[in-house]
Design a protein around this motif. Structure first.
Motif, mmCIF file in Angstrom:
data_model
loop_
_atom_site.group_PDB
_atom_site.id
_atom_site.type_symbol
_atom_site.label_atom_id
_atom_site.label_comp_id
_atom_site.label_asym_id
_atom_site.label_seq_id
_atom_site.Cartn_x
_atom_site.Cartn_y
_atom_site.Cartn_z
ATOM 1 N N PRO A 138 0.808 -1.224 0.000
ATOM 2 C CA PRO A 138 0.000 0.000 0.000
ATOM 3 C C PRO A 138 0.845 1.280 0.000
ATOM 4 O O PRO A 138 0.434 2.294 -0.585
ATOM 5 C CB PRO A 138 -0.862 -0.112 1.252
ATOM 6 N N LEU A 139 2.021 1.248 0.610
ATOM 7 C CA LEU A 139 2.898 2.415 0.580
ATOM 8 C C LEU A 139 3.379 2.674 -0.847
ATOM 9 O O LEU A 139 3.374 3.815 -1.327
ATOM 10 C CB LEU A 139 4.077 2.220 1.535
ATOM 11 N N ALA A 140 3.762 1.609 -1.545
ATOM 12 C CA ALA A 140 4.189 1.748 -2.942
ATOM 13 C C ALA A 140 3.045 2.238 -3.822
ATOM 14 O O ALA A 140 3.273 2.941 -4.809
ATOM 15 C CB ALA A 140 4.732 0.418 -3.464
ATOM 16 N N GLU A 141 1.832 1.899 -3.463
ATOM 17 C CA GLU A 141 0.672 2.328 -4.246
ATOM 18 C C GLU A 141 0.475 3.848 -4.162
ATOM 19 O O GLU A 141 0.190 4.489 -5.170
ATOM 20 C CB GLU A 141 -0.579 1.610 -3.742
ATOM 21 N N ILE A 142 0.623 4.433 -2.964
ATOM 22 C CA ILE A 142 0.352 5.871 -2.821
ATOM 23 C C ILE A 142 1.598 6.748 -2.913
ATOM 24 O O ILE A 142 1.475 7.957 -3.070
ATOM 25 C CB ILE A 142 -0.439 6.191 -1.529
ATOM 26 N N ALA A 143 2.786 6.149 -2.821
ATOM 27 C CA ALA A 143 4.031 6.931 -2.909
ATOM 28 C C ALA A 143 5.079 6.157 -3.705
ATOM 29 O O ALA A 143 6.188 5.912 -3.217
ATOM 30 C CB ALA A 143 4.543 7.260 -1.514
ATOM 31 N N PRO A 144 4.753 5.765 -4.946
ATOM 32 C CA PRO A 144 5.664 4.882 -5.685
ATOM 33 C C PRO A 144 7.033 5.479 -5.951
ATOM 34 O O PRO A 144 8.034 4.757 -5.942
ATOM 35 C CB PRO A 144 4.915 4.612 -6.992
ATOM 36 N N GLU A 145 7.113 6.774 -6.175
ATOM 37 C CA GLU A 145 8.393 7.404 -6.519
ATOM 38 C C GLU A 145 9.153 7.922 -5.303
ATOM 39 O O GLU A 145 10.327 8.277 -5.420
ATOM 40 C CB GLU A 145 8.157 8.553 -7.503
ATOM 41 N N ARG A 146 8.497 7.951 -4.151
ATOM 42 C CA ARG A 146 9.171 8.417 -2.935
ATOM 43 C C ARG A 146 10.293 7.439 -2.601
ATOM 44 O O ARG A 146 10.141 6.239 -2.752
ATOM 45 C CB ARG A 146 8.175 8.517 -1.786
ATOM 46 N N VAL A 147 11.419 7.949 -2.128
ATOM 47 C CA VAL A 147 12.605 7.127 -1.875
ATOM 48 C C VAL A 147 12.732 6.842 -0.382
ATOM 49 O O VAL A 147 12.656 7.761 0.441
ATOM 50 C CB VAL A 147 13.867 7.825 -2.422
ATOM 51 N N HIS A 148 12.924 5.568 -0.061
ATOM 52 C CA HIS A 148 13.161 5.162 1.323
ATOM 53 C C HIS A 148 14.455 5.837 1.783
ATOM 54 O O HIS A 148 15.500 5.708 1.121
ATOM 55 C CB HIS A 148 13.277 3.637 1.395
ATOM 56 N N PRO A 149 14.432 6.558 2.910
ATOM 57 C CA PRO A 149 15.600 7.351 3.304
ATOM 58 C C PRO A 149 16.829 6.547 3.720
ATOM 59 O O PRO A 149 17.919 7.110 3.796
ATOM 60 C CB PRO A 149 15.084 8.202 4.474
ATOM 61 N N VAL A 150 16.680 5.262 3.958
ATOM 62 C CA VAL A 150 17.842 4.436 4.298
ATOM 63 C C VAL A 150 18.232 3.553 3.116
ATOM 64 O O VAL A 150 19.390 3.531 2.691
ATOM 65 C CB VAL A 150 17.562 3.568 5.554
ATOM 66 N N ALA A 151 17.261 2.827 2.551
ATOM 67 C CA ALA A 151 17.541 1.913 1.439
ATOM 68 C C ALA A 151 17.901 2.663 0.160
ATOM 69 O O ALA A 151 18.538 2.093 -0.730
ATOM 70 C CB ALA A 151 16.335 1.007 1.187
ATOM 71 N N GLN A 152 17.482 3.934 0.069
ATOM 72 C CA GLN A 152 17.740 4.764 -1.106
ATOM 73 C C GLN A 152 17.178 4.173 -2.396
ATOM 74 O O GLN A 152 17.753 4.320 -3.473
ATOM 75 C CB GLN A 152 19.240 5.071 -1.244
ATOM 76 N N LEU A 153 16.037 3.492 -2.258
ATOM 77 C CA LEU A 153 15.289 2.962 -3.402
ATOM 78 C C LEU A 153 13.857 3.445 -3.276
ATOM 79 O O LEU A 153 13.355 3.643 -2.156
ATOM 80 C CB LEU A 153 15.313 1.433 -3.419
#
Length: 163
Positions: free
Chosen positions: A123-138
């Motif tokens: 669900p996080l990928a659904e609403i924020a697909p382009e947002r980057v995880h601040p640790v994984a940097q993906l």
């Protein structure tokens, strides 16, 4: 103004508790963005299936204030303080992200469950697909694309909102 992401879960009368949670969140936060609702098997214990989703919102509250508000909403909706971690629950609200802050206090952020639980990541990928995880940097979409989907069964469901 901070952008926050909230995980919502319930496996005890989840339809009613989801609507109550969204009503409470909409009273305290601005610009809510809702993911689809997903059903999944209980993780960590034998129990009825959970419904889960992620909500994004804007807030001027600090992290500790947000967490305290979530605990109050949970309590107001029948969650017993001190209940076992892996057990049935009326309502579970977890702060996943507070902007792109990486911290251990007052709680660890970003929340570890983002990369380990399908019911949080999808669900996080659904609403924020382009947002980057601040640790994984993906991006969250990339993390979801790379996630081993055989680990947890999860499926989107139709949901009737009444909040």
């Amino acid at each position: 103004m901070a952008r926050i992401f909230i995980s919502i879960g319930s496996n005890i009368h989840p339809e009613g508790y989801f609507n109550a949670a969204l009503k409470a969140l909409s009273a305290h936060f601005d610009n809510l963005c809702l993911s689809s609702v997903f059903e999944s098997e209980a993780v960590g214990f034998d129990g009825s299936n959970f419904l889960n989703m992620v909500v994004a919102a804007d807030t001027q509250l600090g992290i500790a204030e947000v967490v305290a508000l979530f605990k109050q909403i949970e309590t107001d909706n029948g969650r017993l303080p001190g209940a076992k971690k892996f057990s049935p629950r009326t309502l579970d609200l977890d702060l996943l992200l507070y902007d792109d802050l990486v911290t251990q206090t007052p709680i660890p952020l970003p929340r570890a469950e983002i990369t380990t639980n399908a019911f949080v990541l999808w669900p996080l990928a659904e609403i924020a697909p382009e947002r980057v995880h601040p640790v994984a940097q993906l991006s969250y979409q990339t993390l979801w694309d790379n996630y081993d989907k055989s680990q947890q069964r999860l499926w989107p469901i139709e949901f009737q909102w009444s909040y």
